[in-house]
Design a protein around this motif. Structure first.
Motif, PDB file in Angstrom:
ATOM      1  N   UNK A 154     -46.659  67.062  -7.764  1.00  0.00           N
ATOM      2  CA  UNK A 154     -46.590  65.668  -7.336  1.00  0.00           C
ATOM      3  C   UNK A 154     -47.978  65.022  -7.358  1.00  0.00           C
ATOM      4  N   UNK A 158     -46.239  54.131 -18.764  1.00  0.00           N
ATOM      5  CA  UNK A 158     -46.229  53.382 -17.502  1.00  0.00           C
ATOM      6  C   UNK A 158     -44.832  52.856 -17.181  1.00  0.00           C
ATOM      7  N   UNK A 181     -38.304  41.938  -7.381  1.00  0.00           N
ATOM      8  CA  UNK A 181     -37.545  40.996  -8.209  1.00  0.00           C
ATOM      9  C   UNK A 181     -36.045  41.271  -8.164  1.00  0.00           C
ATOM     10  N   UNK A 182     -35.700  42.543  -8.123  1.00  0.00           N
ATOM     11  CA  UNK A 182     -34.283  42.908  -8.177  1.00  0.00           C
ATOM     12  C   UNK A 182     -33.594  42.752  -6.827  1.00  0.00           C
ATOM     13  N   UNK A 207     -45.535  51.514   0.235  1.00  0.00           N
ATOM     14  CA  UNK A 207     -45.018  51.609  -1.132  1.00  0.00           C
ATOM     15  C   UNK A 207     -44.895  50.225  -1.758  1.00  0.00           C
ATOM     16  N   UNK A 253     -42.544  53.800 -13.950  1.00  0.00           N
ATOM     17  CA  UNK A 253     -42.348  52.864 -12.855  1.00  0.00           C
ATOM     18  C   UNK A 253     -41.054  52.087 -12.898  1.00  0.00           C
ATOM     19  N   UNK A 310     -46.408  44.690 -18.098  1.00  0.00           N
ATOM     20  CA  UNK A 310     -47.160  43.586 -17.515  1.00  0.00           C
ATOM     21  C   UNK A 310     -46.426  42.928 -16.342  1.00  0.00           C
ATOM     22  N   UNK A 311     -45.156  42.660 -16.551  1.00  0.00           N
ATOM     23  CA  UNK A 311     -44.412  41.875 -15.560  1.00  0.00           C
ATOM     24  C   UNK A 311     -43.402  42.668 -14.751  1.00  0.00           C
ATOM     25  N   UNK A 328     -37.555  43.708 -14.454  1.00  0.00           N
ATOM     26  CA  UNK A 328     -36.699  42.619 -13.966  1.00  0.00           C
ATOM     27  C   UNK A 328     -37.332  41.257 -14.200  1.00  0.00           C
ATOM     28  N   UNK A 329     -38.641  41.194 -14.028  1.00  0.00           N
ATOM     29  CA  UNK A 329     -39.326  39.901 -14.134  1.00  0.00           C
ATOM     30  C   UNK A 329     -39.552  39.481 -15.580  1.00  0.00           C
ATOM     31  N   UNK A 389     -38.283  60.990  -1.289  1.00  0.00           N
ATOM     32  CA  UNK A 389     -36.985  60.968  -1.957  1.00  0.00           C
ATOM     33  C   UNK A 389     -36.432  62.364  -2.204  1.00  0.00           C
ATOM     34  N   UNK A 418     -48.954  62.085 -10.193  1.00  0.00           N
ATOM     35  CA  UNK A 418     -49.293  60.746  -9.709  1.00  0.00           C
ATOM     36  C   UNK A 418     -50.763  60.424  -9.922  1.00  0.00           C
ATOM     37  N   UNK A 465     -44.275  59.301  -2.160  1.00  0.00           N
ATOM     38  CA  UNK A 465     -42.994  58.660  -2.478  1.00  0.00           C
ATOM     39  C   UNK A 465     -41.967  59.696  -2.967  1.00  0.00           C
ATOM     40  N   UNK A 499     -36.068  53.044 -12.391  1.00  0.00           N
ATOM     41  CA  UNK A 499     -35.088  52.663 -11.366  1.00  0.00           C
ATOM     42  C   UNK A 499     -34.042  51.696 -11.887  1.00  0.00           C
ATOM     43  N   UNK A 500     -34.427  50.902 -12.858  1.00  0.00           N
ATOM     44  CA  UNK A 500     -33.524  49.862 -13.349  1.00  0.00           C
ATOM     45  C   UNK A 500     -32.596  50.345 -14.443  1.00  0.00           C
ATOM     46  N   UNK A 502     -47.235  44.280  -5.561  1.00  0.00           N
ATOM     47  CA  UNK A 502     -48.202  43.203  -5.374  1.00  0.00           C
ATOM     48  C   UNK A 502     -48.317  42.303  -6.604  1.00  0.00           C
ATOM     49  N   UNK A 503     -47.933  42.817  -7.752  1.00  0.00           N
ATOM     50  CA  UNK A 503     -47.974  42.006  -8.975  1.00  0.00           C
ATOM     51  C   UNK A 503     -47.204  40.706  -8.841  1.00  0.00           C
ATOM     52  N   UNK A 504     -46.201  40.725  -7.987  1.00  0.00           N
ATOM     53  CA  UNK A 504     -45.346  39.546  -7.866  1.00  0.00           C
ATOM     54  C   UNK A 504     -45.857  38.533  -6.853  1.00  0.00           C
ATOM     55  N   UNK A 545     -48.207  48.796  -2.576  1.00  0.00           N
ATOM     56  CA  UNK A 545     -48.790  49.481  -3.731  1.00  0.00           C
ATOM     57  C   UNK A 545     -48.191  49.039  -5.063  1.00  0.00           C
ATOM     58  N   UNK A 546     -46.875  48.875  -5.078  1.00  0.00           N
ATOM     59  CA  UNK A 546     -46.185  48.714  -6.360  1.00  0.00           C
ATOM     60  C   UNK A 546     -45.737  47.307  -6.675  1.00  0.00           C
ATOM     61  N   UNK A 589     -38.568  48.164  -1.455  1.00  0.00           N
ATOM     62  CA  UNK A 589     -38.907  49.532  -1.875  1.00  0.00           C
ATOM     63  C   UNK A 589     -37.777  50.104  -2.715  1.00  0.00           C
ATOM     64  N   UNK A 590     -36.571  49.891  -2.257  1.00  0.00           N
ATOM     65  CA  UNK A 590     -35.421  50.506  -2.925  1.00  0.00           C
ATOM     66  C   UNK A 590     -35.152  49.903  -4.293  1.00  0.00           C
ATOM     67  N   UNK A 591     -35.160  48.585  -4.366  1.00  0.00           N
ATOM     68  CA  UNK A 591     -34.740  47.903  -5.591  1.00  0.00           C
ATOM     69  C   UNK A 591     -35.867  47.261  -6.378  1.00  0.00           C
TER      70      UNK A 591
END
Lengths: 203, 203
Positions: B164, B113, A36-37, A113, B117, B32-33, B36-37, A178, B168, A174, B120-121, A119-121, A116-117, A31-33
């Motif tokens: 919010x 998008x 992948x990260x 969370x 999303x 798409x990915x 990070x990915x 935060x 969302x 979410x 964070x990075x 699942x792509x991986x 939700x976010x 959730x935090x990172x």
DNA sequence: ATATATTGCTAACATTCGTTAGTTGTTTTA
DNA sequence: TAAAACAACTAACGAATGTTAGCAATATAT
């Protein structure tokens, strides 16, 4: 007798396996990172162990994601089974479902969370299964709304769009988590229900 | 004269720099990915060039994310500047803002998008700046709603919660984009406005 | 108390990643 | 047309990643 170096084990209460500890910490980290990260070494540190040791309990990093995603998806599937069977009207069903989503998002924040976010991986066949399960869930949700439209309980709107709005709106919790100046959880819930259900009902 | 090996350049129309081509492809790939990915080698392939060649045009992978996030955030900031100044009531302001969000999400899907999303990075100081800008934006949005509550145009609700939900809910257009059986964009917009504004107005 | 199953450790692996150096080819400018 | 600027290439680097092998420590069962 004493040891120069002690191998402290992962702490567990009764009925909580070491794997469960890892999965829970993984949820917080993903959730935090982001999935992948977040590295296995990060996770190991959170658990209090070396990275390689994790593999005595889990099969792979992706397995952690599977478990998280499907445990969440299954909870929603079971709930909609339950609600569909109840002898209440459509608006009441929608409200019950929304409240369940809100509770899940408040109380199992990290897991929901991540599901939700991230699942792509997932990798196939998990990815397809998960997407399928979600698609079916949304269809069942939409069907409840469509029934409400036919009864004139609910405005004439596009049901899939309504579902999309509801589900994503709730994922906005979410931001609430935060936030530094949070309103209470009950107040949050009532506000969300007021706005979302208020946007559906026919007057 | 001919070449055994030709070095095909990135195609550009007038007024579109090679960097812009890269940024645009990056948006699609990051969407798409996930940031990070998505690898620089993936991006290079999408652009039609070797990975190292990208660095003739950009400073780093993170720079791509900065550009995407801030270009989106700035568009929203400018729009709310504009709308705040208009002599219309609160509900109308909310509706205008929502329609802008919907248009952005429909027409600049990938960038919006990614900004939503993947921020964070970002690395500091960009991360803090971005978070700040978004926080301020949400406060201004909430202030419009609060004004509407004071005028009795809008239900007595918690304004930050309403913001919010709105933001969302609109990000749910992501699902619409990925859907195979899409309703039309105009119909989507009207449905969203009906439900979201309908959930706010006082009756 | 001993044997066995668990769970931890260190070391290392093969890959992949973002990025740089140095060079060659191509376009633009003078 | 020669010079300068630009944009592509190949090669490689160091760091980080998920994971495995092999062994040491600890808990559990006999």
């Amino acid at each position: 007798m004493f040891y120069l170096r002690s191998m402290a084990r992962i702490k567990t209460d009764k009925n909580i396996s070491r794997k469960d500890v890892i999965v829970t910490k993984a949820a917080a980290l993903f959730r935090e990172k982001g999935f992948k990260a977040a590295s296995m070494r990060d996770l190991a540190e959170a658990v209090g162990v070396e990275a390689a040791s994790l593999y005595n309990h889990i099969k792979s990093k992706t397995e952690l994601l599977h478990e998280l995603c499907f445990s969440v998806a299954n909870r929603f599937t079971h709930k909609i089974d339950e609600i569909e069977a109840e002898p209440i009207n459509s608006i009441q069903k929608v409200e019950k479902l929304l409240r369940f989503h809100i509770h899940e998002m408040i109380n199992h924040y990290e897991e929901v969370y991540v599901s939700d976010r991230e699942w792509k991986h997932l990798a196939d066949p998990y990815l397809s299964n998960f997407q399928n399960q979600r698609r079916i869930y949304r269809k069942r949700f939409a069907a409840i709304i469509e029934a409400g439209i036919r009864n004139k309980e609910i405005k004439k709107i596009d049901a899939p769009t309504a579902v999309l709005i509801m589900l994503h709106a709730i994922s906005g919790i979410e931001s609430w988590h935060r936030s530094t100046q949070k309103i209470g959880a009950e107040e949050l819930e009532e506000n969300m229900i007021t706005i979302l259900v208020g946007g559906l009902v026919n007057r």
